[in-house]
Write a protein that holds these residues in place. Structure first.
Motif, PDB file in Angstrom:
ATOM      1  N   GLU A 217      10.488 -61.559  15.690  1.00 42.52           N
ATOM      2  CA  GLU A 217       9.064 -61.641  16.039  1.00 42.52           C
ATOM      3  C   GLU A 217       8.798 -60.950  17.378  1.00 42.52           C
ATOM      4  N   ASP A 218       7.656 -60.254  17.469  1.00 41.67           N
ATOM      5  CA  ASP A 218       7.263 -59.715  18.782  1.00 41.67           C
ATOM      6  C   ASP A 218       5.856 -60.179  19.119  1.00 41.67           C
ATOM      7  N   ASN A 219       5.491 -60.026  20.386  1.00 40.47           N
ATOM      8  CA  ASN A 219       4.144 -60.462  20.782  1.00 40.47           C
ATOM      9  C   ASN A 219       3.268 -59.267  21.157  1.00 40.47           C
ATOM     10  N   GLY A 222       0.892 -55.773  16.844  1.00 40.29           N
ATOM     11  CA  GLY A 222       0.937 -56.069  15.416  1.00 40.29           C
ATOM     12  C   GLY A 222       0.519 -54.883  14.570  1.00 40.29           C
ATOM     13  N   VAL A 223       0.294 -55.152  13.297  1.00 37.36           N
ATOM     14  CA  VAL A 223      -0.084 -54.110  12.342  1.00 37.36           C
ATOM     15  C   VAL A 223      -1.290 -54.628  11.571  1.00 37.36           C
ATOM     16  N   ASP A 224      -2.299 -53.773  11.431  1.00 39.95           N
ATOM     17  CA  ASP A 224      -3.499 -54.165  10.679  1.00 39.95           C
ATOM     18  C   ASP A 224      -3.104 -54.690   9.285  1.00 39.95           C
ATOM     19  N   GLY A 250      10.362 -42.912   9.293  1.00 36.94           N
ATOM     20  CA  GLY A 250       9.541 -43.551   8.258  1.00 36.94           C
ATOM     21  C   GLY A 250      10.409 -44.252   7.222  1.00 36.94           C
ATOM     22  N   LEU A 251      11.716 -44.352   7.508  1.00 37.28           N
ATOM     23  CA  LEU A 251      12.628 -44.966   6.531  1.00 37.28           C
ATOM     24  C   LEU A 251      13.217 -46.289   7.026  1.00 37.28           C
ATOM     25  N   GLY A 252      12.948 -46.611   8.304  1.00 33.70           N
ATOM     26  CA  GLY A 252      13.583 -47.781   8.921  1.00 33.70           C
ATOM     27  C   GLY A 252      13.369 -49.069   8.131  1.00 33.70           C
ATOM     28  N   LEU A 253      12.110 -49.389   7.835  1.00 30.05           N
ATOM     29  CA  LEU A 253      11.832 -50.665   7.164  1.00 30.05           C
ATOM     30  C   LEU A 253      12.258 -50.648   5.700  1.00 30.05           C
ATOM     31  N   SER A 254      12.301 -49.452   5.118  1.00 27.23           N
ATOM     32  CA  SER A 254      12.785 -49.353   3.742  1.00 27.23           C
ATOM     33  C   SER A 254      14.288 -49.680   3.717  1.00 27.23           C
ATOM     34  N   ILE A 255      15.007 -49.206   4.727  1.00 22.54           N
ATOM     35  CA  ILE A 255      16.438 -49.538   4.831  1.00 22.54           C
ATOM     36  C   ILE A 255      16.596 -51.044   5.027  1.00 22.54           C
ATOM     37  N   GLY A 276       1.205 -60.453  17.181  1.00 23.82           N
ATOM     38  CA  GLY A 276       2.195 -59.389  16.983  1.00 23.82           C
ATOM     39  C   GLY A 276       2.694 -59.385  15.547  1.00 23.82           C
ATOM     40  N   LEU A 277       3.855 -58.771  15.359  1.00 20.86           N
ATOM     41  CA  LEU A 277       4.389 -58.676  13.999  1.00 20.86           C
ATOM     42  C   LEU A 277       5.606 -59.577  13.872  1.00 20.86           C
ATOM     43  N   GLU A 278       5.746 -60.249  12.732  1.00 19.51           N
ATOM     44  CA  GLU A 278       6.965 -61.029  12.516  1.00 19.51           C
ATOM     45  C   GLU A 278       7.514 -60.755  11.119  1.00 19.51           C
TER      46      GLU A 278
HETATM   47  P1  ADP Z   1       9.673 -45.377  11.480  1.00 16.02           P
HETATM   48  O1  ADP Z   1      10.911 -44.644  11.124  1.00 16.02           O
HETATM   49  O2  ADP Z   1       8.468 -44.514  11.566  1.00 16.02           O
HETATM   50  O3  ADP Z   1       9.867 -46.277  12.633  1.00 16.02           O
HETATM   51  P2  ADP Z   1       9.590 -47.755   9.832  1.00 16.02           P
HETATM   52  O4  ADP Z   1       9.728 -47.827   8.359  1.00 16.02           O
HETATM   53  O5  ADP Z   1      10.698 -48.347  10.643  1.00 16.02           O
HETATM   54  O6  ADP Z   1       9.363 -46.234  10.162  1.00 16.02           O
HETATM   55  O7  ADP Z   1       8.247 -48.455  10.271  1.00 16.02           O
HETATM   56  C1  ADP Z   1       7.043 -48.136   9.593  1.00 16.02           C
HETATM   57  C2  ADP Z   1       5.855 -48.206  10.532  1.00 16.02           C
HETATM   58  O8  ADP Z   1       5.559 -49.576  10.833  1.00 16.02           O
HETATM   59  C3  ADP Z   1       6.088 -47.548  11.887  1.00 16.02           C
HETATM   60  O9  ADP Z   1       5.753 -46.191  11.798  1.00 16.02           O
HETATM   61  C4  ADP Z   1       5.172 -48.322  12.802  1.00 16.02           C
HETATM   62  O10 ADP Z   1       3.903 -47.711  12.825  1.00 16.02           O
HETATM   63  C5  ADP Z   1       5.018 -49.693  12.138  1.00 16.02           C
HETATM   64  N1  ADP Z   1       5.772 -50.786  12.817  1.00 16.02           N
HETATM   65  C6  ADP Z   1       7.017 -51.213  12.512  1.00 16.02           C
HETATM   66  N2  ADP Z   1       7.384 -52.248  13.286  1.00 16.02           N
HETATM   67  C7  ADP Z   1       6.351 -52.492  14.122  1.00 16.02           C
HETATM   68  C8  ADP Z   1       6.097 -53.464  15.169  1.00 16.02           C
HETATM   69  N3  ADP Z   1       7.018 -54.367  15.506  1.00 16.02           N
HETATM   70  N4  ADP Z   1       4.889 -53.429  15.782  1.00 16.02           N
HETATM   71  C9  ADP Z   1       3.950 -52.519  15.420  1.00 16.02           C
HETATM   72  N5  ADP Z   1       4.124 -51.584  14.452  1.00 16.02           N
HETATM   73  C10 ADP Z   1       5.303 -51.573  13.804  1.00 16.02           C
END
Ligand code: ADP
Length: 289
Positions: A217-219, A222-224, A250-255, A276-278
């Protein structure tokens, strides 16, 4: 000449036989009609299944084609930049040393981006297409998370954000060390890079017989909400310009998602209480070796 009684007897036998035959015909008719209905239902079911399979196959082809286009686009961008800078250096003999250095540095950064992209793509392919070849061992998650915290300190300090782990010692699961590291590292790296917050916390929320449940979690900002359903898709970026500038593929969260699924878990992203985002996810404990 048959007697009246005999004639009556033959008549009765005839009527009984006729009734029996009619009954048999109607029973056979009912059986045939039932068979016909069952056959029809089976055929309908088969054709629905066939259509569903076809639809799924077409959807797979569509996703693969879209992915190939995205990969081509993502690979082309850094390659074109490198070529552009090298052409400027090559075609301009009078370029001063400082500008030349800047162009070389920019080419190097783009080459680094390309390397990262290829590494990310190979990680995803490995999980998706060769999961049975991914080796599992006993992994001490408490120590792994400590390593992630240590490894992210330089960047975190630069961004004035504190990374903290609230995970007790001795949390061990059976899994793949590299993929498990990727999960926590990507989530923390993203929070450090994008959140603009002051605090990232990695927490073991609870454990049951089968799973450990974590929260990162971060403070920050966040993300819309409208982006949240797509955030785990390959190459989906909330802020394209910012992600590229930060070196994001753009692959981080997919991984992250694939690695969680590989470990038998589930993951969701939501807005935290601070705005923020959690990320909440589970990891199957597995048979600890
Ligand atoms: P990237 O390789 O661009 O970081 P990710 O798949 O890891 O791609 O993340 C997708 C998108 O989600 C990022 O481009 C960023 O805009 C958004 N994002 C991810 N984590 C956070 C966060 N903790 N706070 C705000 N935005 C985030």
């Amino acid at each position: 000449m048959p007697s009246t009684e005999e004639l009556l007897y033959v008549d009765n036998v005839f009527i009984v036989v006729a009734v029996l035959i009619t009954a048999m015909i109607s029973v056979v008719g009912m059986v045939i009609s039932r068979l016909y209905n069952t056959l029809n239902e089976s055929l309908n079911q088969l054709s629905e299944e066939h259509e569903e399979n076809l639809r799924q196959e077409q959807e797979k082809i569509r996703i693969k084609r879209q992915l190939t286009n995205n990969i081509n686009h993502e690979l082309k961008t850094p390659i074109c930049s490198i070529l552009g800078y090298l052409e400027m250096i090559n075609g301009n003999e009078n370029l001063d040393i400082n500008t030349t250095r800047t162009f070389v540095k920019k080419s190097y950064d783009q080459a680094e981006r390309l390397r990262q992209l290829l590494m990310d793509l190979s990680t995803i392919t490995r999980i998706e297409e060769a999961a049975d070849m991914v080796e599992c061992e006993s992994v001490d998650l408490s120590r792994l998370i400590e390593d992630v915290v240590d490894d992210t300190i330089p960047q975190a300090q630069q961004n004035n954000i504190d990374v903290r782990s609230v995970v007790d010692d001795g949390v061990v699961i059976s899994g793949n060390h590299t993929l498990l590291y990727s999960i926590f590292r990507n989530l923390v790296d993203n929070a450090v890079a994008y959140s603009g917050g002051r605090q990232v916390t990695i927490q073991l929320v609870r454990s049951d017989y089968t799973y450990h449940y974590f929260k990162v979690e971060d403070n920050g900002i966040g993300v819309d909400e409208k982006h949240l359903p797509y955030i785990f898709e390959r190459f989906y970026r909330v802020d394209k310009g910012r992600s590229r500038k930060m070196g994001g593929t753009g692959l981080g969260l997919s991984i992250v998602k694939n690695a969680v699924l590989f470990h038998g878990g589930q993951i969701v992203a939501q807005t935290s209480r601070s705005g923020g985002l959690e990320f909440l996810f589970s990891l199957r404990k597995g048979d600890v070796i």
